[in-house]
Design a protein around this motif. Structure first.
Motif, mmCIF file in Angstrom:
data_model
loop_
_atom_site.group_PDB
_atom_site.id
_atom_site.type_symbol
_atom_site.label_atom_id
_atom_site.label_comp_id
_atom_site.label_asym_id
_atom_site.label_seq_id
_atom_site.Cartn_x
_atom_site.Cartn_y
_atom_site.Cartn_z
ATOM 1 N N ARG A 129 0.811 -1.216 0.000
ATOM 2 C CA ARG A 129 0.000 0.000 0.000
ATOM 3 C C ARG A 129 0.848 1.271 0.000
ATOM 4 N NH1 ARG A 129 -0.964 2.211 5.265
ATOM 5 N NH2 ARG A 129 0.013 1.015 6.942
ATOM 6 N N TRP A 130 2.120 1.147 0.347
ATOM 7 C CA TRP A 130 2.988 2.332 0.372
ATOM 8 C C TRP A 130 3.300 2.833 -1.032
ATOM 9 C CZ3 TRP A 130 2.436 4.063 4.922
ATOM 10 C CH2 TRP A 130 2.363 3.200 6.017
ATOM 11 N N GLN A 131 3.180 1.965 -2.017
ATOM 12 C CA GLN A 131 3.294 2.392 -3.406
ATOM 13 C C GLN A 131 1.862 2.568 -3.915
ATOM 14 O OE1 GLN A 131 5.279 -0.404 -2.346
ATOM 15 N NE2 GLN A 131 6.900 1.099 -2.038
ATOM 16 N N THR A 132 1.474 3.794 -4.122
ATOM 17 C CA THR A 132 0.073 4.070 -4.434
ATOM 18 C C THR A 132 -0.182 4.047 -5.939
ATOM 19 O OG1 THR A 132 0.582 6.432 -4.227
ATOM 20 C CG2 THR A 132 -0.346 5.336 -2.299
ATOM 21 N N ASP A 133 0.056 5.136 -6.605
ATOM 22 C CA ASP A 133 -0.219 5.214 -8.042
ATOM 23 C C ASP A 133 0.992 4.728 -8.831
ATOM 24 O OD1 ASP A 133 -2.743 6.293 -7.606
ATOM 25 O OD2 ASP A 133 -1.918 8.322 -7.458
ATOM 26 N N ILE A 134 0.860 3.562 -9.444
ATOM 27 C CA ILE A 134 1.937 2.998 -10.249
ATOM 28 C C ILE A 134 1.524 2.993 -11.714
ATOM 29 C CG2 ILE A 134 3.302 0.929 -10.754
ATOM 30 C CD1 ILE A 134 3.129 0.146 -7.855
ATOM 31 N N GLY A 136 -0.958 -11.588 8.955
ATOM 32 C CA GLY A 136 -1.662 -12.174 10.081
ATOM 33 C C GLY A 136 -2.912 -12.902 9.631
ATOM 34 N N GLY A 137 -3.977 -12.734 10.418
ATOM 35 C CA GLY A 137 -5.221 -13.412 10.086
ATOM 36 C C GLY A 137 -6.383 -12.487 9.840
ATOM 37 N N ASP A 138 -6.104 -11.154 9.807
ATOM 38 C CA ASP A 138 -7.230 -10.231 9.654
ATOM 39 C C ASP A 138 -6.866 -8.918 8.966
ATOM 40 O OD1 ASP A 138 -5.654 -9.155 11.619
ATOM 41 O OD2 ASP A 138 -7.220 -9.085 13.165
ATOM 42 N N VAL A 139 -5.681 -8.821 8.360
ATOM 43 C CA VAL A 139 -5.279 -7.588 7.685
ATOM 44 C C VAL A 139 -5.085 -7.861 6.195
ATOM 45 C CG1 VAL A 139 -3.526 -5.773 7.497
ATOM 46 C CG2 VAL A 139 -4.152 -6.678 9.750
ATOM 47 N N ALA A 140 -5.743 -7.058 5.384
ATOM 48 C CA ALA A 140 -5.603 -7.154 3.928
ATOM 49 C C ALA A 140 -5.053 -5.836 3.396
ATOM 50 C CB ALA A 140 -6.947 -7.471 3.275
ATOM 51 N N ASP A 141 -4.106 -5.912 2.489
ATOM 52 C CA ASP A 141 -3.527 -4.698 1.923
ATOM 53 C C ASP A 141 -4.557 -4.016 1.028
ATOM 54 O OD1 ASP A 141 -1.941 -3.024 -0.103
ATOM 55 O OD2 ASP A 141 -0.405 -3.581 1.347
ATOM 56 N N PRO A 142 -4.860 -2.741 1.279
ATOM 57 C CA PRO A 142 -5.915 -2.071 0.508
ATOM 58 C C PRO A 142 -5.560 -1.804 -0.946
ATOM 59 C CG PRO A 142 -4.825 -0.522 1.975
ATOM 60 C CD PRO A 142 -4.315 -1.883 2.344
ATOM 61 N N MET A 143 -4.273 -1.926 -1.311
ATOM 62 C CA MET A 143 -3.862 -1.662 -2.686
ATOM 63 C C MET A 143 -3.670 -2.937 -3.497
ATOM 64 S SD MET A 143 -3.825 1.528 -3.399
ATOM 65 C CE MET A 143 -2.865 1.500 -4.913
ATOM 66 N N PHE A 144 -3.902 -4.087 -2.882
ATOM 67 C CA PHE A 144 -3.604 -5.330 -3.581
ATOM 68 C C PHE A 144 -4.378 -5.474 -4.889
ATOM 69 C CE2 PHE A 144 -4.923 -9.812 -4.295
ATOM 70 C CZ PHE A 144 -3.720 -10.264 -4.808
ATOM 71 N N ALA A 145 -5.677 -5.297 -4.840
ATOM 72 C CA ALA A 145 -6.487 -5.480 -6.049
ATOM 73 C C ALA A 145 -6.086 -4.498 -7.140
ATOM 74 C CB ALA A 145 -7.969 -5.318 -5.719
ATOM 75 N N THR A 146 -5.804 -3.255 -6.757
ATOM 76 C CA THR A 146 -5.377 -2.249 -7.735
ATOM 77 C C THR A 146 -4.054 -2.627 -8.364
ATOM 78 O OG1 THR A 146 -6.546 -0.503 -6.539
ATOM 79 C CG2 THR A 146 -4.801 0.186 -8.049
ATOM 80 N N ARG A 181 -8.712 -16.499 1.109
ATOM 81 C CA ARG A 181 -9.947 -15.707 1.026
ATOM 82 C C ARG A 181 -9.743 -14.423 0.237
ATOM 83 N NH1 ARG A 181 -13.137 -13.407 6.412
ATOM 84 N NH2 ARG A 181 -14.511 -11.941 5.322
ATOM 85 N N ASN A 182 -8.531 -13.871 0.273
ATOM 86 C CA ASN A 182 -8.273 -12.567 -0.328
ATOM 87 C C ASN A 182 -7.534 -12.602 -1.662
ATOM 88 O OD1 ASN A 182 -8.986 -10.172 1.666
ATOM 89 N ND2 ASN A 182 -8.276 -11.898 2.918
ATOM 90 N N VAL A 183 -6.967 -13.745 -2.019
ATOM 91 C CA VAL A 183 -6.160 -13.826 -3.241
ATOM 92 C C VAL A 183 -6.776 -14.831 -4.206
ATOM 93 C CG1 VAL A 183 -3.880 -14.317 -4.215
ATOM 94 C CG2 VAL A 183 -4.079 -13.212 -1.969
ATOM 95 N N GLY A 192 2.869 -12.319 -8.336
ATOM 96 C CA GLY A 192 2.501 -13.238 -7.282
ATOM 97 C C GLY A 192 2.172 -12.407 -6.057
ATOM 98 N N ALA A 193 1.463 -12.974 -5.096
ATOM 99 C CA ALA A 193 1.082 -12.242 -3.891
ATOM 100 C C ALA A 193 1.883 -12.758 -2.702
ATOM 101 C CB ALA A 193 -0.414 -12.397 -3.631
ATOM 102 N N TYR A 194 2.067 -11.882 -1.706
ATOM 103 C CA TYR A 194 2.781 -12.358 -0.512
ATOM 104 C C TYR A 194 1.996 -12.082 0.760
ATOM 105 C CZ TYR A 194 4.839 -7.660 0.570
ATOM 106 O OH TYR A 194 5.049 -6.332 0.901
ATOM 107 N N HIS A 195 2.246 -12.968 1.726
ATOM 108 C CA HIS A 195 1.593 -12.902 3.033
ATOM 109 C C HIS A 195 2.647 -12.659 4.099
ATOM 110 C CE1 HIS A 195 -1.096 -13.840 6.380
ATOM 111 N NE2 HIS A 195 -0.092 -14.560 6.878
ATOM 112 N N TYR A 196 2.426 -11.636 4.931
ATOM 113 C CA TYR A 196 3.323 -11.320 6.036
ATOM 114 C C TYR A 196 2.858 -12.089 7.275
ATOM 115 C CZ TYR A 196 6.304 -8.381 9.005
ATOM 116 O OH TYR A 196 7.262 -7.918 9.877
ATOM 117 N N TYR A 197 3.709 -12.972 7.762
ATOM 118 C CA TYR A 197 3.320 -13.931 8.797
ATOM 119 C C TYR A 197 3.505 -13.369 10.201
ATOM 120 C CZ TYR A 197 2.543 -18.658 10.624
ATOM 121 O OH TYR A 197 2.016 -19.760 11.250
#
Length: 271
Positions: A76-81, A101-111, A144-146, A124-129
């Protein structure tokens, strides 16, 4: 590679039916066609990009610039690409933060996902454990999110979290490895390809995570070649900067290389 696998399947099928398998010359022709296809795809890869860096390093061993295939990882720190511009500049792949974790989704992932796909950048997508939740819970959250359809394997990002406000646990290495295997197994069963593990120098040394079998690694080393910071480790991706500058991206971004030539890059994606 796919043509060769297909040809081998035909051979096995014909042998099982008692029919004559293709002549060696036919298989050689199929292999030559596959090599030509791979070469054509590799020729489209923008190699040896000239990315900038806000904090450049004088490399004492093999520099990242000697590797031809480069990419980025974003959140999410990289906004408009401008993904089209980034691709033309030499971004050959992108790993996109999806969850933590188990309840945080990056708000920029879909964009970011849509942008990469539109520009033809493999992603590819990554998960921060976090070690305060089970591997099963975190894997379910990621799934659920990817959505399926990524062109690259996904990534399990495992590192210590000493600055976290909610979880600073540091489990024993055997527990870390056990949980990692669970997470990898669950994602492999769902997406059909085993994820890569991303990690850092201290975590790698503390936990023995590098001993996991059938697992590929993406290693962070921003001041020296992984050969020096991870002695004896085999890596597929190397994150060599957290302060890179790439056309089409406002602000700093993480820079990475793939360990291999463009032809190897194409074959690795198609496995």
């Amino acid at each position: 590679m796919r043509l060769i696998v297909f040809a081998m399947a035909i051979v096995a099928s014909l042998q099982g039916c008692g029919r004559r398998a293709p002549e060696p010359a036919v298989l050689e022709q199929i292999e030559a066609q596959d090599a030509a296809r791979i070469a054509a795809l590799a020729a489209q890869v923008v190699t040896y990009p000239d990315f900038g860096d806000d904090d450049p390093v004088e490399w004492d061993r093999r520099a990242p610039q000697t590797y031809p295939v480069h990419g980025i990882d974003v959140s999410r720190w990289q906004t408009d690409i401008d993904w089209q511009q980034a691709q033309r500049a030499g971004v050959s792949f992108a790993f996109l933060k999806a969850t933590e974790g188990g309840d945080v989704a990056d708000p920029m992932f879909a964009t970011h996902r849509r942008g990469a796909e539109t520009a033809g950048v493999p992603w590819g997508a990554y998960h921060y454990y976090y070690f305060c939740r089970s591997a099963e819970e975190q894997a379910r959250w990621f799934i659920r999110n990817v959505p399926r359809g990524a062109s690259l394997p996904h990534v399990l990002d495992m590192e210590w979290t000493p600055k976290s406000k909610t979880c600073r646990l540091r489990p024993h290495g055997r527990d870390v490895r056990r949980e990692a295997r669970k997470f990898l197994d669950l994602l492999e069963a769902h997406y059909g390809r085993r994820p890569v593990i991303y990690t850092t120098v201290d975590f790698f040394a503390d936990t023995g995570i590098g001993t996991l079998h059938d697992t590929e690694f993406w290693l962070r080393s921003v001041a020296a070649h992984p050969q020096k910071t991870y002695p004896g480790a085999y890596w597929v991706f190397w994150q060599y900067s957290g302060t890179g500058r790439v056309p089409g991206i406002e602000g700093p971004v993480d820079l990475n290389v793939f360990r291999g030539a463009p032809e190897g890059w194409i074959r690795w994606q198609e496995r």
